[in-house]
Design an enzyme around this catalytic site. Structure first.
Site, short mmCIF file in Angstrom:
data_model
loop_
_atom_site.label_atom_id
_atom_site.label_comp_id
_atom_site.label_asym_id
_atom_site.label_seq_id
_atom_site.Cartn_x
_atom_site.Cartn_y
_atom_site.Cartn_z
N ASP A 244 0.62 -1.14 -0.71
CA ASP A 244 -0.34 -0.43 0.05
C ASP A 244 0.53 1.27 0.09
O ASP A 244 1.95 0.77 0.58
CB ASP A 244 -0.98 0.14 1.35
N TYR A 305 6.52 -9.23 7.48
CA TYR A 305 5.84 -7.39 7.42
C TYR A 305 6.86 -7.48 9.19
O TYR A 305 6.02 -7.26 10.40
CB TYR A 305 4.87 -7.42 7.52
N TYR A 377 -3.26 -10.13 2.27
CA TYR A 377 -3.36 -8.74 3.05
C TYR A 377 -3.29 -8.82 4.80
O TYR A 377 -3.87 -9.18 5.31
CB TYR A 377 -4.49 -8.16 2.91
#
Ligand SMILES: [Zn+2]
Length: 412
Positions: A244, A305, A377
């Protein structure tokens, strides 16, 4: 002889130069070349006409009329020797300008290509300025089965001349440049093969989009600057997945293929680039098929992440420990998040979470290192996306959890 008879019938009706006459019989005697074919036929025809006059089959006037259709310097010399009055007529197909046309178009292409770096080339032709139509008229009038389209032979002759001028090789399968001639409009159109470069990018700051978009800065714009030495018209970024706009890409960086369109230079030293917001490292030149390859790789690759998670109701050490234990090799089923449903098909994807490691920051927030399969996601893994992602941090804890910042730190 059938071949001579055909050729004689043609030149009784149409003036032709050696080249255009030869093109009507181009599939006979492979390797001779159209000019040599035409020359051989013309000489035989002159000798045959001479015999016919001597044996009273035709008159000298008829011979003069036919010879005026043999558009060649040598014809005039022979006519003079024989004491014939011959009015030379220009070739019906090329206007007697074949060599001139070949030279002029080769020169024209040469001048345009001077600006470009390339190894291989190809010459094409969209419109031959009426030559093709005029030649076809003759082919169908005399039903000539061994002809070759004048367009083909024009492309070939210009290509041969260019090869001499450039010292480079034509390539019929995958040339660096294609020059397409349009004789009708006196134009050359160039097709330049793009250059493809494999690399990885890091996004060091937030609010940078991947593609050029409504955000003030993008990875693609930075890439254009990083690869400016190619002097391309446009640089496209084909990345292996995307993060994003508000997510950084750190650590190993994200793999991508850069497509430089219409490059003037094809061999540029690939140097690392950084402008403080985006960083690139380049691994080398690749072929076009890497564009698809790199996109497919995304789903296969795992990623790590780093998320900062906010829990309004507060979180305890025990809950964090339980969260880590639960999210070990867990399959998450994730329906396309609401926020991206306008650009991605609405479906449920199953993705793996390999591990979650946490570090408490204060009573209401913690840091989570998440290793997951490409395409999951992460923001929704945290929030649950109103039940669209299951299980999620929220559903496991039984209370709202929100991802407040996210970075990609490792891409396998
Ligand atoms: Zn001609």
């Amino acid at each position: 002889m059938r071949l001579t008879d055909d050729a004689l019938e043609v030149v009784k009706n149409y003036p032709l130069c050696d080249h255009c006459l030869g093109s009507l019989f181009a599939r006979l005697g492979k390797g001779l070349g159209n000019k040599a074919r035409g020359e051989a036929l013309r000489r035989i025809i002159i000798m045959e006409l001479d015999r016919m006059v001597r044996e009273g089959e035709i008159t000298r006037e008829e011979m003069e009329r036919i010879m005026s259709n043999l558009d060649n310097e040598e014809t005039m010399k022979v006519a003079e020797m024989l004491g014939l009055k011959v009015q030379r007529k220009a070739c019906y197909v090329c206007g007697g300008k074949w060599e001139e046309l070949v030279e002029r178009w080769a020169r024209k292409i040469y001048d345009i290509l001077k600006e470009y770096e390339f190894d291989t080339f190809l010459v094409g032709c969209t419109d031959c300025g009426g030559m093709e139509e005029r030649q076809r008229e003759i082919i169908s009038a005399f039903r000539l089965p061994y002809s070759e389209s004048i367009k083909n032979s024009f492309k070939r002759e210009v290509g041969k001349r260019l090869k001499e001028m450039l010292g480079k090789e034509p390539d019929f399968l995958d040339p660096d440049v294609v020059a397409i001639m349009d004789l009708k409009n006196d134009k050359v159109k160039l097709q330049i093969k793009p250059v493809f470069v494999l690399g990885r990018y890091k996004k060091l700051v937030r609010n940078v989009s991947q593609a050029k978009w409504k955000y003030p800065y993008s990875v693609e714009e930075a890439l254009e600057r990083a690869l400016k030495d190619f002097q391309g018209e446009e640089v496209l970024l084909h990345a292996s997945g995307r993060e994003d706009v508000d997510v950084r890409a750190l650590g190993t960086g994200r793999p991508f293929v850069a497509e430089v369109r219409k490059p003037k230079r094809r061999k540029v030293e690939l140097k690392p680039y950084s402008d403080g917001k985006v960083e690139f490292s380049f691994e080398g030149y690749v072929t076009r098929d890497w564009v698809e390859k790199i996109k497919e790789q995304d789903a296969l690759k795992s990623k790590v992440y780093l998320a900062i998670v906010y829990v309004p109701e507060g979180i305890s050490d025990e809950e964090l420990k339980a969260l880590e234990e639960f999210f070990k090799d867990v399959t998450v089923s994730q329906r396309t998040p609401k926020r991206v449903s306008h650009r991605r098909a609405d479906k449920v994807r199953e993705k793996k979470v390999y591990y979650v490691k946490t570090k408490k920051l204060n009573q209401k927030s913690f840091m989570a290192l998440v290793k997951a399969q490409g395409g999951l996601y992460i923001k929704e893994l945290v929030s649950g996306d109103e039940g669209r992602t299951e299980p999620s941090f929220s559903s496991f804890l039984g209370k709202e959890a929100k991802c407040v910042s996210l970075d990609v730190v490792w891409i396998g």
